[in-house]
Design a protein around this motif. Structure first.
Motif, PDB file in Angstrom:
ATOM      1  N   THR A   1       0.846  -1.198   0.000  1.00 14.70           N
ATOM      2  CA  THR A   1       0.000   0.000   0.000  1.00 14.70           C
ATOM      3  C   THR A   1       0.882   1.249   0.000  1.00 14.70           C
ATOM      4  O   THR A   1       2.037   1.208   0.416  1.00 14.70           O
ATOM      5  CB  THR A   1      -0.932   0.028   1.219  1.00 14.70           C
ATOM      6  OG1 THR A   1      -0.163   0.280   2.415  1.00 14.70           O
ATOM      7  CG2 THR A   1      -1.701  -1.281   1.367  1.00 14.70           C
ATOM      8  N   GLY A   2       0.316   2.343  -0.481  1.00 14.04           N
ATOM      9  CA  GLY A   2       1.107   3.572  -0.585  1.00 14.04           C
ATOM     10  C   GLY A   2       2.208   3.433  -1.610  1.00 14.04           C
ATOM     11  O   GLY A   2       3.293   4.000  -1.464  1.00 14.04           O
ATOM     12  N   GLY A   3       1.921   2.706  -2.686  1.00 14.51           N
ATOM     13  CA  GLY A   3       2.959   2.325  -3.641  1.00 14.51           C
ATOM     14  C   GLY A   3       3.321   3.341  -4.698  1.00 14.51           C
ATOM     15  O   GLY A   3       4.150   3.048  -5.561  1.00 14.51           O
ATOM     16  N   ALA A   4       2.738   4.540  -4.643  1.00 11.57           N
ATOM     17  CA  ALA A   4       2.964   5.512  -5.719  1.00 11.57           C
ATOM     18  C   ALA A   4       4.200   6.367  -5.523  1.00 11.57           C
ATOM     19  O   ALA A   4       4.762   6.891  -6.487  1.00 11.57           O
ATOM     20  CB  ALA A   4       1.741   6.416  -5.882  1.00 11.57           C
ATOM     21  N   GLN A   5       4.641   6.550  -4.291  1.00 12.34           N
ATOM     22  CA  GLN A   5       5.770   7.452  -4.054  1.00 12.34           C
ATOM     23  C   GLN A   5       6.482   7.085  -2.755  1.00 12.34           C
ATOM     24  O   GLN A   5       6.015   6.238  -1.991  1.00 12.34           O
ATOM     25  CB  GLN A   5       5.294   8.909  -3.970  1.00 12.34           C
ATOM     26  CG  GLN A   5       4.355   9.183  -2.816  1.00 12.34           C
ATOM     27  CD  GLN A   5       3.836  10.620  -2.822  1.00 12.34           C
ATOM     28  OE1 GLN A   5       3.851  11.308  -3.840  1.00 12.34           O
ATOM     29  NE2 GLN A   5       3.385  11.081  -1.676  1.00 12.34           N
ATOM     30  N   GLY A   6       7.620   7.721  -2.531  1.00  9.30           N
ATOM     31  CA  GLY A   6       8.348   7.557  -1.285  1.00  9.30           C
ATOM     32  C   GLY A   6       8.750   6.126  -0.992  1.00  9.30           C
ATOM     33  O   GLY A   6       9.148   5.369  -1.888  1.00  9.30           O
ATOM     34  N   ILE A   7       8.651   5.748   0.281  1.00  8.06           N
ATOM     35  CA  ILE A   7       9.053   4.412   0.708  1.00  8.06           C
ATOM     36  C   ILE A   7       8.233   3.341  -0.003  1.00  8.06           C
ATOM     37  O   ILE A   7       8.761   2.316  -0.429  1.00  8.06           O
ATOM     38  CB  ILE A   7       8.922   4.281   2.237  1.00  8.06           C
ATOM     39  CG1 ILE A   7       9.930   5.193   2.940  1.00  8.06           C
ATOM     40  CG2 ILE A   7       9.113   2.825   2.685  1.00  8.06           C
ATOM     41  CD1 ILE A   7       9.717   5.325   4.437  1.00  8.06           C
ATOM     42  N   GLY A   8       6.939   3.571  -0.165  1.00  9.85           N
ATOM     43  CA  GLY A   8       6.080   2.590  -0.815  1.00  9.85           C
ATOM     44  C   GLY A   8       6.509   2.292  -2.237  1.00  9.85           C
ATOM     45  O   GLY A   8       6.564   1.124  -2.659  1.00  9.85           O
ATOM     46  N   ALA A   9       6.828   3.337  -2.994  1.00 11.03           N
ATOM     47  CA  ALA A   9       7.282   3.153  -4.376  1.00 11.03           C
ATOM     48  C   ALA A   9       8.591   2.373  -4.411  1.00 11.03           C
ATOM     49  O   ALA A   9       8.803   1.519  -5.290  1.00 11.03           O
ATOM     50  CB  ALA A   9       7.449   4.507  -5.054  1.00 11.03           C
ATOM     51  N   ALA A  10       9.472   2.666  -3.458  1.00 12.24           N
ATOM     52  CA  ALA A  10      10.757   1.959  -3.398  1.00 12.24           C
ATOM     53  C   ALA A  10      10.551   0.486  -3.058  1.00 12.24           C
ATOM     54  O   ALA A  10      11.256  -0.386  -3.583  1.00 12.24           O
ATOM     55  CB  ALA A  10      11.668   2.622  -2.367  1.00 12.24           C
ATOM     56  N   VAL A  11       9.581   0.188  -2.186  1.00 10.69           N
ATOM     57  CA  VAL A  11       9.281  -1.203  -1.838  1.00 10.69           C
ATOM     58  C   VAL A  11       8.739  -1.947  -3.052  1.00 10.69           C
ATOM     59  O   VAL A  11       9.145  -3.081  -3.337  1.00 10.69           O
ATOM     60  CB  VAL A  11       8.268  -1.270  -0.673  1.00 10.69           C
ATOM     61  CG1 VAL A  11       7.797  -2.707  -0.458  1.00 10.69           C
ATOM     62  CG2 VAL A  11       8.880  -0.728   0.601  1.00 10.69           C
ATOM     63  N   VAL A  12       7.819  -1.318  -3.776  1.00  3.61           N
ATOM     64  CA  VAL A  12       7.255  -1.942  -4.973  1.00  3.61           C
ATOM     65  C   VAL A  12       8.359  -2.320  -5.959  1.00  3.61           C
ATOM     66  O   VAL A  12       8.410  -3.443  -6.475  1.00  3.61           O
ATOM     67  CB  VAL A  12       6.239  -0.993  -5.649  1.00  3.61           C
ATOM     68  CG1 VAL A  12       5.836  -1.527  -7.018  1.00  3.61           C
ATOM     69  CG2 VAL A  12       5.003  -0.827  -4.777  1.00  3.61           C
ATOM     70  N   GLU A  13       9.257  -1.376  -6.213  1.00  3.55           N
ATOM     71  CA  GLU A  13      10.351  -1.627  -7.161  1.00  3.55           C
ATOM     72  C   GLU A  13      11.273  -2.741  -6.670  1.00  3.55           C
ATOM     73  O   GLU A  13      11.656  -3.635  -7.435  1.00  3.55           O
ATOM     74  CB  GLU A  13      11.148  -0.350  -7.392  1.00  3.55           C
ATOM     75  CG  GLU A  13      12.282  -0.514  -8.388  1.00  3.55           C
ATOM     76  CD  GLU A  13      12.985   0.785  -8.724  1.00  3.55           C
ATOM     77  OE1 GLU A  13      13.927   0.759  -9.537  1.00  3.55           O
ATOM     78  OE2 GLU A  13      12.590   1.839  -8.170  1.00  3.55           O
TER      79      GLU A  13
END
Length: 261
Positions: A14-26
């Motif tokens: 969740t929160g995958g669009a920016q910041g820590i969330g985006a980094a986790v997704v990648e």
């Protein structure tokens, strides 16, 4: 660290669009996982997911507000049906509203708890229901070091994160019998949009590192702000088999800013 066990498995972030969330997704996608990313900001989310897809990574976007319990149930059901069993959940979605308690608005208080606390409840409940039937899974909630140290103008945010931390520990206790591990990673000041929003000028980073005695905020002993990858690495530890006997743990990643408190 060997992450071969992650390849081909499904993760929800969740929160995958920016910041820590985006980094986790990648990071999870590059480990070979099938990643479902949720965020309320459809434009940013679709842009990030499209970029990762262009690299040949298996990532899927789901635009939704984690505070909308009904929407979350539908998304989780769809992921389980169309992508496969969710083995990993990383709760990152969060909002920040600052202000002194005496003048803090009802709307801001409600919004912070709706996302930071109820959102963690909504997604964790939906995902863990499926995990329980398989007796397998790992849930990681991104908390905050503010959850354990009082902060001026962060009363609502700190309280919402403290609630999310304790909820995740209680969830871990309930799910232990199903071999599902639930842990928390609590960042300190991290180089993201949320952190930037609290800076007054271009010297904001140094001010955070030095500390602010007037607001009783301790500086950072390691003399640097965390990068998103610092937080991601802690999350990866918790979702991997390297931590298969750890649950209900809260790992603080803040350069020593809370002095171990």
């Amino acid at each position: 660290m060997d992450f071969l066990e992650c390849s081909g498995k499904v993760a929800l972030v969740t929160g995958g669009a920016q910041g820590i969330g985006a980094a986790v997704v990648e990071a999870l996608a590059k480990l070979g996982m099938v990643v479902a990313a949720i965020d309320y900001n459809a434009e940013k989310l679709n842009g990030h997911v499209s970029n990762l897809k262009s690299q040949g990574l298996d990532v899927h976007a789901f635009a939704a507000d984690v505070s909308d319990g009904r929407a979350i149930v539908g998304i989780v059901d769809g992921i389980e049906r169309d992508l496969g069993p969710i083995e990993t959940l990383v709760n990152v979605a969060g909002v920040l509203r600052t202000g002194l308690i005496e003048s803090f608005s009802d709307e801001d208080w409600a919004k912070i708890f709706a996302v930071n606390t109820t959102g963690v409840f909504n997604v964790s409940r939906s995902v863990s229901t499926y995990m329980m039937t398989r007796k397998s899974g790992s849930i990681v909630t991104v908390g905050s070091n503010a959850a354990s140290v009082p902060r001026i103008s962060l009363g609502a945010y700190a309280a919402s994160k403290a609630a999310a931390v304790m909820f995740t520990k209680c969830l871990g206790l309930e799910l232990a019998q199903y071999n599902i591990r639930c842990n928390i990673v609590s960042p300190g000041s991290t180089d993201t949009e949320m952190q930037w929003s609290m800076w007054n000028d271009e010297n904001g980073a140094q001010a955070v590192i030095n500390g602010m005695p007037e607001t009783f905020k301790v500086g950072i002993p390691l003399n640097k702000i965390a990068s998103p990858s610092d937080i991601v690495n802690a999350i990866l530890f918790f979702i991997s088999n390297q931590s298969n006997h750890i649950t209900m743990s809260n790992l603080c990643v803040d350069g020593g800013a809370t002095l171990g408190a």
